[in-house]
Design a protein around this motif. Structure first.
Motif, mmCIF file in Angstrom:
data_model
loop_
_atom_site.group_PDB
_atom_site.id
_atom_site.type_symbol
_atom_site.label_atom_id
_atom_site.label_comp_id
_atom_site.label_asym_id
_atom_site.label_seq_id
_atom_site.Cartn_x
_atom_site.Cartn_y
_atom_site.Cartn_z
ATOM 1 N N ASP A 185 -18.046 2.294 4.625
ATOM 2 C CA ASP A 185 -17.427 2.834 5.824
ATOM 3 C C ASP A 185 -18.332 3.768 6.613
ATOM 4 O OD1 ASP A 185 -15.060 1.491 5.457
ATOM 5 O OD2 ASP A 185 -14.145 3.087 4.285
ATOM 6 N N ASP A 243 -8.432 3.996 -3.393
ATOM 7 C CA ASP A 243 -9.542 3.133 -2.987
ATOM 8 C C ASP A 243 -9.866 2.106 -4.059
ATOM 9 O OD1 ASP A 243 -9.795 4.295 -0.534
ATOM 10 O OD2 ASP A 243 -11.525 5.537 -1.045
ATOM 11 N N GLN A 300 0.821 -1.209 0.000
ATOM 12 C CA GLN A 300 0.000 0.000 0.000
ATOM 13 C C GLN A 300 0.859 1.265 0.000
ATOM 14 O OE1 GLN A 300 -3.127 0.093 2.883
ATOM 15 N NE2 GLN A 300 -4.098 -1.774 2.120
ATOM 16 N N ARG A 341 -8.977 -0.882 -2.146
ATOM 17 C CA ARG A 341 -10.151 -1.006 -1.296
ATOM 18 C C ARG A 341 -11.392 -1.255 -2.161
ATOM 19 N NH1 ARG A 341 -9.918 4.020 2.529
ATOM 20 N NH2 ARG A 341 -10.924 2.703 4.089
ATOM 21 N N GLN A 364 -16.549 2.406 -1.269
ATOM 22 C CA GLN A 364 -15.895 2.559 0.022
ATOM 23 C C GLN A 364 -16.590 3.538 0.964
ATOM 24 O OE1 GLN A 364 -13.048 0.550 0.645
ATOM 25 N NE2 GLN A 364 -13.644 1.076 2.727
#
Length: 490
Positions: A134, A121, A81, A125, A130
C-alpha cells in the motif's frame, strides 16, 4: 547522501509507514467496547507480537468460517469483513484479559490498535506485506526467504525492506492461505503445485515458488503508473519525444506492435501508454494470465472486454488438461465473436501467439508483449512460440505468418547500477525495428528504425519509405530526419 538514505530520512523506516486506507466500497469500522481501538488505518508498531497475530488469525478464521456456515444467508465481502472485525476485536479483548490475569500488564491503546489491524490484515488482506503493497512509493517487492526483502521504489531505487514473516515456513503457510482465500481467482499452492501466480484483491500481481527453491521466493508487482501516456514516459526519460511521436502515429494507423524486453523492464506500462492512443470508441479485448493492464477499469475506452486465463485443478483428463482450465489461446479464439477492433495480449509465452496471428490477420492494430534480449531475438522467440501450436506449424509457416502480420517490435532495456546504500534501475526504449517478409533465409527482413545510442536510448536510424506516411498522423518526420545518423535513409 545516498538515495536509500534520503528516502529513509524523508519518510522514515518502511516498517512504520501508515497502513492503507480502507477500500472506498468498504463499510466504515464500527466503534466497539474497546473504545478507541477500532480497526482503521494506522501504523503497525514494530513490537507487534507476530506469533500472537498468527494464533489469533487462525482462531478468527475458524470462527468466521463456522459463523458463515451456520448462517443461511450468503454474506457478501463487506458483511464478512464487518463480521471479521467484530470477531477480531473480541479476540483482542480476550487476549488482553489473559495477559492481565498472567500478570503481564495491560496493553496500551497503540498496541491494541496495532495488533487488531495486524490480525485483520492477515485475515482479509496481505498481513505483514500490506504496508509495503500500500505504500505508493513501492513498485516491486522481491522476497527470497522471510528476512531477505528488497524494495524497488517508483524512481528505480532499490533498498532493503523489513522481514515479512518470522520464518520461511510461516511465509509459506501464509501464501497457501492467501492463494486459497482469494476472491478474484483462488488457486492451489502446495508441494504438488509449487508455483503460484495470483492477482491480488487490490490489483497487484504476485508470483511465488516454494519447495522447488532453496527458500520461498516471491515477487509482488504493484503497478503505480495506470493512467499513463507516451508523454508521461517521455518525461520519465524512458523514450525521446521523436520516438514517442513515431509510436503514437503507429498506433493510430493500426500497426501491429510487439513490445519485448526482460522481466520488469516496463512492458506492461508501455503497452498501457500505447493503448491510451487508441480511439475511445474502438472495442478492445485484453488477454492476460493475471490482470495487469486494467484497461477495463481505467474508463478511457467505452468498450473493453477483459479475459483472464485460469489454471485447472485435480487430475488431468484424456486430453492432458485439468478440469476448469481456461487458456489464453481459448480466450483469443472466443474473442472473434465479440466484434473487437483491437486485441491486446498481456504476454505471449507459447502457442497463444498462433491465435494472436489469426487476430492480426482478421484485423490490424494488435499489441502484445514477450520476453526477449533484443528486438531481433524477439522475432525468433515468437517463431518458436508459434511452433508450439503443433507439428502442423512449421518454422517456415510461422516465420512467414509473423513477418506478414507483425509490423513493429519495440525493445525495452533495463539497467541496474549500484548506488550508495542500494541500487537504481533505469528503463528505456532501446530499439524499434520494422518487420517485413523476406525472400531468403530466415524468411523475414528487419530494419532498425530506432537504434540505441551510447547511453542506450533509441535514436533515429533508418526509416523505411512506407513509414514516412506516419507524418500525417503526428509523427515528427522532420525531427527524425534531422537527428538521424549520416548513414540513415535520406
Amino acid at each position: 547522501m545516498s538515495e536509500a538514505s534520503r528516502y529513509l530520512s524523508e519518510y522514515g523506516e518502511l516498517s512504520s509507514v501508515p497502513l492503507f486506507n480502507q477500500p472506498t466500497n468498504a463499510a466504515p469500522p464500527t466503534p466497539t467496547g474497546l473504545g478507541a481501538t477500532v480497526i482503521t488505518p494506522s501504523t503497525v508498531s514494530n513490537d507487534v507480537d507476530w506469533s500472537l497475530v498468527a494464533a489469533l488469525r487462525a482462531q478468527a478464521s475458524e470462527q468466521l468460517s463456522q459463523t458463515i456456515a451456520s448462517d443461511r444467508s450468503r454474506l457478501d465481502k463487506d458483511a464478512q469483513q464487518e463480521l471479521g472485525r467484530s470477531i477480531v476485536l473480541d479476540l483482542i479483548e480476550s487476549a488482553m484479559a489473559d495477559a492481565a490475569n498472567a500478570g503481564q500488564g495491560t496493553w496500551s491503546p497503540a498496541r491494541q490498535q496495532a495488533t487488531a489491524q495486524a490480525v485483520f490484515d492477515s485475515l482479509f488482506r496481505l498481513g505483514r506485506l500490506q504496508p509495503l503493497v500500500d505504500d505508493d512509493r513501492v513498485e516491486n517487492i522481491i522476497i527470497i526467504g522471510y528476512d531477505r526483502v528488497r524494495l524497488e521504489l517508483i524512481d528505480g531505487t532499490l533498498i532493503d525492506g523489513p522481514p515479512v514473516a518470522d520464518s520461511d515456513q510461516e511465509l509459506i503457510d501464509f501464501l497457501v492461505f492467501l492463494a486459497s482465500r482469494s476472491e478474484v481467482n483462488a488457486r492451489s499452492f502446495s508441494e504438488a503445485q509449487p508455483r503460484l501466480h495470483l492477482r491480488l484483491d487490490g490489483g497487484a500481481r504476485l508470483a511465488a515458488a516454494a519447495w522447488v527453491t532453496p527458500r520461498p521466493s516471491v515477487v509482488i508487482r504493484r503497478h503505480r503508473l495506470m493512467q499513463v501516456t507516451l508523454d508521461d514516459l517521455v518525461k520519465r526519460e524512458m523514450l525521446t519525444p521523436i520516438a514517442a511521436s513515431f509510436l503514437r502515429a503507429a498506433v493510430r494507423t493500426r500497426k501491429s506492435i510487439v513490445v519485448a524486453g526482460a522481466q520488469g523492464a516496463g512492458k506492461t506500462t508501455l503497452v498501457r501508454a500505447l493503448c491510451a492512443e487508441i480511439d475511445e470508441m474502438e472495442a478492445i479485448g485484453t488477454f492476460e494470465t493475471e490482470y495487469e493492464l486494467h484497461l477495463h477499469e481505467l474508463d478511457r475506452h467505452q468498450i473493453v472486454h477483459a479475459w483472464e486465463s485460469r489454471p485447472g485443478s485435480g487430475e488431468r483428463g484424456p486430453d492432458g488438461r485439468q478440469a476448469g482450465e481456461f487458456t489464453l489461446d481459448e480466450a483469443l479464439v472466443d474473442s472473434f465473436r465479440f466484434n473487437l477492433s483491437r486485441q491486446i495480449v498481456g504476454e505471449v509465452r507459447g502457442k497463444e501467439i498462433w491465435a494472436m496471428i489469426k487476430a492480426m490477420e482478421s484485423g490490424t492494430g494488435s499489441i502484445s508483449t514477450t520476453h526477449a534480449a533484443d528486438a531481433v531475438a524477439a522475432v525468433r522467440k515468437l517463431v518458436t512460440c508459434a511452433m508450439e501450436a503443433g507439428p502442423h506449424i512449421t518454422q517456415g509457416l510461422a516465420t512467414s505468418k509473423l513477418a506478414a502480420t507483425v509490423d513493429l517490435i519495440v525493445q525495452l532495456s533495463m539497467e541496474t547500477v549500484p548506488v550508495p546504500g542500494g541500487g537504481r534501475r533505469t528503463r528505456r526504449v532501446a530499439e524499434i525495428i520494422a518487420l517485413a517478409p523476406g525472400e531468403k533465409d530466415p524468411g523475414y527482413a528487419t530494419t532498425h528504425v530506432f537504434s540505441p545510442d551510447a547511453s542506450g536510448v533509441a535514436v533515429p536510424d533508418v526509416l523505411p519509405d512506407e513509414y514516412r506516411a506516419l507524418a500525417g498522423h503526428g509523427f515528427d518526420l522532420a525531427g527524425y530526419l534531422s537527428t538521424r545518423p549520416m548513414g540513415g535513409t535520406p
